[in-house]
Write an enzyme that holds these catalytic residues in place. Structure first.
Site, PDB file in Angstrom:
ATOM      1  N   ASP A   1      35.004  52.043 105.379  1.00 46.22           N
ATOM      2  CA  ASP A   1      35.989  51.792 105.895  1.00 46.22           C
ATOM      3  C   ASP A   1      36.342  50.666 105.390  1.00 46.22           C
ATOM      4  OD1 ASP A   1      37.201  52.957 109.130  1.00 46.22           O
ATOM      5  OD2 ASP A   1      38.143  51.134 108.058  1.00 46.22           O
TER       6      ASP A   1
ATOM      7  N   ASP B   1      38.147  50.996  99.911  1.00 48.85           N
ATOM      8  CA  ASP B   1      39.346  51.829 100.048  1.00 48.85           C
ATOM      9  C   ASP B   1      38.872  53.191  99.493  1.00 48.85           C
ATOM     10  OD1 ASP B   1      41.561  53.115  99.644  1.00 48.85           O
ATOM     11  OD2 ASP B   1      42.575  51.660  98.170  1.00 48.85           O
TER      12      ASP B   1
ATOM     13  N   LYS C   1      39.432  65.467 110.228  1.00 49.20           N
ATOM     14  CA  LYS C   1      40.392  65.463 110.996  1.00 49.20           C
ATOM     15  C   LYS C   1      41.701  66.247 110.739  1.00 49.20           C
ATOM     16  CE  LYS C   1      40.684  62.865 114.458  1.00 49.20           C
ATOM     17  NZ  LYS C   1      41.194  61.615 115.475  1.00 49.20           N
TER      18      LYS C   1
END
Lengths: 983, 363
Positions: free
Chosen positions: B98, B114, B179
């Protein structure tokens, strides 16, 4: 809808849907000098004239299914047309108009999503402007952040793409000529292109990492600048970031640059606006000064800042809090705060050349106005109790009113209209009228303004001098005056905004208020006594003052959750009828809307703000007695025209287990040629009323769940009372009766059978061989199960005078079946099976799993009791379309004997025909109309969560000469679409 | 009423309001409450657990990557499930990536980087000692702007960035879970994923709300096209309708199978439950495990709390010079009280905003 689709549909002789009207949030704005304002509303480009006070001149659907995010005028059109005599290089402002004979024209680049289109605006000598597309929609591979016209002989556009790249586009044909990516390939939330020529242009990008990056896409070195004219595609070049500005702690939503001062402004997710002294950008100056300082950090917004613009000496910013702030450059302070938008926030902001700051478009466009009831009869009556003062406040032969102030701080007001307002220190405004037997009847109690506990006076402002300037012919306007905390507030209950707020110190003051005159209602003067001094406040109305015009009515700012159609009003058969809709939103308000699909006009007739949580479901009862005598639903003769008005009961349900019921009287004012609406509160109910009555409730934790009502269905629409089925989030199905006579809701029955959130309910009526009415209720929950309940005896039980407080008829469903993997979002049930045999019910359901399912249920009636019942309900067959939609199927309606329509957040509305060759066969499944025809992508960018409801008319007849029955479906979401389906 | 009294009243109201607001969230969202009670950093932990119930995601997984990990609930699940079941939990390697730092977790290595950078992919592989990962999960979502087309686009880009780094680190046959928003152009994403995985399913765990368009793509059996060389310098662009014969309309659109995950006996995320779930156990409010880390609005909220946001200057002027002196001298005290009273509702609403934001974070 494209031609090919129509043809395919015709061949199949299938039904076709066509989009009639779309109401979408304003997401882009641009001034065309001081003459026009261009607005992007969904895919539609609208032109408003500034000279004639913002009348919508013309509209064109430009971007098919993409939402417009920006509009850029071509300043070089003139130069391109005239080959010789190019203006000087330094000239910064060039008129975008091109004159040829008596025709003036402007070329615009409109972009949004992954598309760009060139559009022309033409103004001939007579008549208004017209829009025409000058090319096809240019679909690009990546999201467009900004476009800029280049100064070249060919019509060239520089296009900033979201992956930090710039594309050189030949606008006429849509050819990509060159692509330059930045070495830093991160995502941009916003970008700004500067410069006149490809070779020396500069891009400022607002990255996902909260930085601004400045780089040059067109730097070519030796090749020279004529390369562009050769029209050769060049790919794969990368450029370096030359400047990097850090400081924001959120992503950058908007950028603005002022060449004269070399200022760059950025608006961010961190709720601040920053100003940077970047110096000259673009052209020979390149990327500006070596280390650009951050000159100002402006914190003033209460939420994210979506848009920023610069003018000499000023910064304008607008954001999610619905405010537009004007900042002084020198002081870094807020000079003026413009508020005029309801919940939802301001998305776009445009400044005209002269620094006249208008407007500010929010999720739902501009401001709203209300229609007052038309004058009927004079009522002048004395008040109740001691009258302290009486005041005539205006008499001009048209409107006269009497003020009488009684005890307990009440002010009574009598109007010619016969409506009467009273207000007090409970923060409520009551609308009353004199009913039968000279009694006062409370029609509506409305909490004027959140937090305004002390309402002092209701003021009716005279209609504006130029009443027609809004094009609505509106009547008088009501404002509420009162004290909120330490402020004196003038509140507009229709637009839901504070017109004036003065920190006078609060109540207990002797005060006087003088309303302003002129076309806008802000300001006015207040004189009050404080600490022994007489103080006056007056908002200056100098030319720099903020003058606001309503551009477009605003709807629910945070998305609509439900919509339902009440009927139509207006003169018959003139194409002038107004469809009346009710809509509920996440902003906890309920609005009554009138729209005219043919002209595209939309009016907000009334806004009701009684709900304390979001409004999730609506139902309408068409029968029932009107409590107030007067005009009945039906037709009346006015000026030789037959005019239809309408009266119906509207029931709304929402969060915090709240039910509300209203009598809506919608009429048509022939003088103003527009509909009006009167709202009468009938009943209100909350499940936890005992809790509400507890005095020390703020000190204890409430243990029971705060139930949300998910759906509503009318089980029985009787003249005396209505039976309602309610699906609840606590796992219950409840049945209420609401009676207009008693003015109350009554909970008759509840069942926690589902033990899961009940998402949908639907009724169905059958007749048994003895012609007895059998009433069934269907309920669907989040586990994909549907339960069928026999509610046949409830109507007779409710009608009997000796009824117990609750009904004990049914304790378990007569049939349950699983149709979906997850939630049953929508149910449609009707009697019959294929060719309309009796004793059959067909259940169509749409699920969260994107599936459409049709179930046939057979009801057999026995002469004797069989297993304790006189009927047997059986599931006969089930057929499904597994992937009807790519996203949850959120709304489903039965249109005709074999026609279903479904809607989903995947932005598609599909028509389905039920094919059943023989009624006894077990596979009458839904089939999509035509191979690819009936499913259509609506030109509609309103995505989801709120895309949940669809309303259909009962059967509205055809418009004038056509004999087709027309049915319309309303989808709601963050936009409102109307679809017509001539069968 | 004295100023002190006013201020103390404000404080009392505030603390009561907070308590009520908090328990109200517990009622509305059962998984939010369970997450706190079971020690998960966010309610999304249940989503991964329920996906695993259906797809057996964790079977035989030794090396797992959690992209966009903060606040770390999925890493928590990986840590508990992978290390808990294995005999030799030392073999299991979990990497959490993260931009933000997060509180440490047992057995989870954090990489602050990143996901669009090749160096991040290299670092992951380095940590796995040159071996590719068995499983890559990504629960990242952008802060929603409210403009649905923009939100959907950004979420799609996040997913494609996650897919791109996954092609660098995932072993053939491996699994990728991410997601997805089921919106207008979701079929384009499906077609893109189908290029890299033989099995693509859209799964909705029961702990994800019915009303939310959120779902998860479970991509099984990583099998990139022959000759595909992972490349980080060119971002994977979205597919478009005409290029891939993925029609805007009609039956040619690629829609992948849908599967609802999780036991039907599990709690219903849409249902409102009473606070007293179990009659034998008294309800007690549990504070969140981890508040949001450095949210963008932190500074703005701080200013607002202290009434430091810029405001429009008051338009009040004294009515005639004769009264102005009197006005100024006599008015000090009441103005201070007024300011305190005026600040009160703002304090509350600011609290609320933070809590709402925390809610988003937790979701």
């Amino acid at each position: 809808m494209s031609v090919s689709e129509c043809e395919m549909a015709d061949r199949k002789s299938a039904a076709v849907m066509e989009s009639l009207m779309l109401v979408a949030p304003v997401t882009a704005l641009e001034f065309l000098e001081e003459e026009y304002l261009l607005a992007g509303e969904g895919p539609i480009l609208s032109v408003y004239s500034l000279q004639t006070l913002l009348i919508n001149c013309t509209s064109l659907s430009v971007l098919q299914n993409q939402r417009i995010h920006g509009i850029h005028l071509d300043p070089w059109q003139q130069e391109r047309g005239a080959t010789a005599a190019a203006p000087k290089e330094e000239e910064l402002f060039v008129s975008p108009w091109q004159q040829s004979g008596r025709v003036r024209s402007v070329v615009l680049a409109v972009f949004g999503g992954k598309a760009v289109r060139v559009v022309g605006l033409k103004e001939t000598g007579c008549g208004g402007p017209s829009l025409e597309a000058l090319g096809p929609v240019i679909e690009l591979q990546d999201w467009v952040c900004d476009v800029r016209w280049l100064r070249a002989r060919a019509p060239l556009l520089a296009v900033a793409l979201a992956h930090n790249a710039v594309l050189l586009l030949e606008a006429g044909k849509g050819w990509s000529l060159a692509l330059c990516s930045c070495q830093e390939g991160c995502l941009l939330y916003s970008a700004l292109l500067l410069g006149q020529r490809w070779d020396d242009m500069v891009i400022v990008g607002g990255t996902v990492f909260n930085q601004l990056v400045i780089w040059r896409p067109g730097e070519v070195g030796e090749d020279g600048r004529d390369r562009i004219e050769g029209l050769q595609m060049e790919v794969g070049r990368t450029a370096q970031v030359e400047k990097r500005l850090s400081g924001h702690s959120g992503v950058i939503f908007s950028l603005a640059y002022l060449p004269k001062h070399g200022w760059l402004a950025s608006a961010s997710d961190d709720r601040s606006v920053r100003l940077w002294g970047v110096g000259a950008l673009g052209g020979v100056a390149g990327c500006g000064v070596p280390a650009p300082p951050c000159l100002r950090v402006l914190y003033g917004h209460q939420a994210r800042v979506f848009s920023v613009r610069l003018s000499p000496g000023r910064v304008f910013s607008a954001g999610e809090d619905g405010a537009c702030l004007q900042w002084g450059w020198d002081s870094g302070r807020v000079e003026r705060s413009l508020k005029g938008h309801i919940a939802g926030g301001v998305r776009a902001l445009a400044l005209s050349g002269g620094g006249r700051a208008v407007e500010v478009a929010c999720d739902w466009g501009g401001r709203r106005r209300d229609q007052a009831l038309e004058g009927m009869q004079v009522h002048l009556r004395a008040g109740r109790g001691k009258v302290h003062s009486v005041l005539w406040a205006g008499q001009d032969g048209v409107r006269a009113y009497l003020l009488a102030s009684g005890t307990a701080g009440q002010v009574f007001r009598w109007l010619l209209e016969g409506a009467l307002y009273s207000c007090g220190r409970d923060g409520c405004v009551r609308e009353l009228r004199v009913g039968a037997g000279d009694r006062l009847e409370v029609l509506r109690v409305e909490r004027a303004c959140r937090g305004m506990e002390w309402v002092e006076r209701v003021l009716i402002l005279d209609p504006e001098e130029g009443g027609e300037e809004q094009g609505t012919g509106e009547g008088c306007q009501m404002v509420v005056l009162g004290f909120q905390s330490v402020f004196f507030v003038v509140w507009d209950p229709v637009r839901r905004e504070r017109l004036l707020s003065v920190p006078c110190g609060g109540g207990h003051r002797s005060w006087s208020y003088c309303p302003p005159s002129g076309p806008h209602r802000a300001g006015g003067a207040l004189v009050f006594v404080k600490q022994g001094a007489v103080l006056a406040t007056q908002v200056p109305q100098d030319p720099q003052g903020a003058v606001s015009w309503g551009l477009k009515v605003g709807l629910h700012g945070r998305g609509m959750g439900c919509v339902c159609r009440l009927g139509w009003v207006g003169p018959a058969g003139q194409g002038e009828r107004w469809e009346i809709l009710a809509a509920g939103g996440e902003d906890t308000s309920l609005s009554v809307l009138a729209l005219q699909p043919l002209s595209g006009a939309l009016r907000v007739l009334s806004v009701i703000t009684d709900h304390i949580s979001s409004v999730r479901a609506l139902a309408v009862g068409l029968r029932g007695k009107m409590r107030i005598d007067g005009q009945k639903h039906g037709c009346s003769q006015t000026d030789g025209h037959t005019v239809t008005s309408l009266s119906s009961l509207l029931i709304s349900a929402g969060g915090r287990a709240q039910l509300q019921c209203y009598r809506l009287l919608v009429g048509w004012g022939s003088q103003l040629s527009s509909p009006f609406c009167q709202v009468i509160q009938v009943a209100s109910h909350r499940l936890d009323e005992q809790w509400e009555r507890r005095r020390n409730r703020h000190k204890i934790v409430k243990m029971d769940p705060e139930t949300r009502y998910m759906s509503l269905a009318v089980l029985h629409d009787g003249p005396e009372w209505i039976l309602l089925a309610v699906g609840c989030s606590d796992g219950a199905v409840r049945v209420f009766s609401v009676s207009e006579v008693d003015g109350s809701f009554q909970l008759l029955w509840e069942s926690f059978y589902h033990q899961r959130c009940v998402l949908s309910v639907a009724p169905c009526c059958l007749k048994d061989p003895q012609s007895n009415r059998k009433l069934f209720m269907f309920s669907g929950a989040t586990d994909g199960r549907v339960a069928v309940w026999d509610m046949s005896t409830i109507t007779a039980w409710r009608a009997s005078p000796t009824a117990a407080p609750t009904w004990n008829g049914t304790c378990s469903p007569c049939l349950t079946f699983t149709v979906h993997q997850s939630g049953v979002n929508s149910l449609a049930v009707w009697e019959g099976h294929g060719d309309g045999q009796t004793g059959w019910m067909t259940v169509a359901s749409g699920g969260d799993d994107g599936q459409l399912s049709v179930v046939n249920i057979r009801v057999q009636f026995h002469q004797q009791l069989v297993e304790g019942s006189t009927m047997c309900v059986e599931l006969q067959s089930q057929s499904t379309v597994l992937l009807a939609h790519a996203a949850p199927l959120t709304a489903l309606r039965h249109l005709g004997p074999s026609l279903l329509v479904s809607a989903s957040p995947d932005q598609r509305v599909c028509l389905w025909s039920l094919c059943s060759s023989a009624p006894h066969h077990h596979s009458p499944g839904p089939h999509q109309q035509g191979p690819a025809s009936a499913s259509m992508a609506p030109p509609h960018i309103s995505r989801t969560p709120p895309l949940t409801s669809m309303a259909l008319p009962y059967t509205s007849r055809a418009c004038s000469s056509h004999t087709w029955p027309t049915q319309r479906a309303w989808r709601c979401g963050l936009g409102l679409g109307v679809k017509a389906e001539p069968g | 009423m004295s100023i002190d009294k006013v201020i103390s009243d404000i404080r009392i109201c505030r603390s009561l309001w907070e308590n009520m607001g908090r328990s109200s969230k517990d009622k509305r969202d059962i998984y939010y409450r369970l997450a706190k009670e079971e020690g998960w950093r966010a309610r999304s932990a249940f989503k991964l657990l329920q996906l695993d119930e259906e797809f057996n995601l964790f079977k035989g997984v030794r090396r797992a990557v959690d992209l966009c990990a903060a606040p770390g609930s999925w890493s928590q699940v990986l840590s508990r499930k992978l290390r808990g079941t294995e005999e030799n939990s030392e073999d299991v390697k979990i990497v959490a990536v993260d931009l933000q730092a997060m509180a440490p977790l047992p057995g989870v290595t954090q990489i602050q980087g990143d996901i669009t950078k090749i160096t991040t992919a290299q670092e992951i592989i380095k940590h796995f000692e040159g071996q590719p990962a068995d499983l890559v999960v990504c629960d990242g979502a952008p802060d929603v702007t409210g403009l649905h087309d923009v939100d959907e686009y950004i979420q799609a880009q996040l997913l494609l960035a996650a897919l791109n780094i996954t092609t660098h680190v995932l072993k053939p046959g491996g699994t990728f879970v991410a997601k997805i928003f089921r919106g207008k152009d979701v079929t384009l994403l499906y077609s893109q994923l189908k290029v890299f995985f033989s099995g693509v399913t859209c799964a909705k765990p029961r702990s994800s709300r019915n009303s939310s368009i959120e779902a998860f793509v479970v991509c099984e059996n990583y099998s990139p096209p022959e000759g595909y060389i992972p490349n980080m310098s060119n971002p994977l662009l979205d597919h478009s309708y005409d290029v891939d014969f993925n029609q805007l309309e009609g039956p040619n659109r690629i829609i992948v199978p849908f599967l609802a995950c999780g036991d039907l006996s599990a709690f219903d995320s849409d249902r409102t439950y009473p606070l007293q779930l179990d009659p034998s156990k008294e309800y007690r409010y549990t504070p969140p495990i981890q508040p949001p880390i450095r949210p963008p609005y932190q500074q703005a909220c701080h200013l607002r709390k202290n009434n430091l946001l810029s405001k429009e200057d008051s338009p009040t002027v004294s009515f005639g010079g004769a009264f102005s002196a009197l006005h100024l001298s006599a008015n000090q005290e009441s103005d201070t009280a007024a300011a305190a009273a005026a600040a009160a509702p703002q304090l509350d609403s600011c609290e609320m905003n933070e809590e709402e934001a925390a809610e988003q974070e937790v979701q």
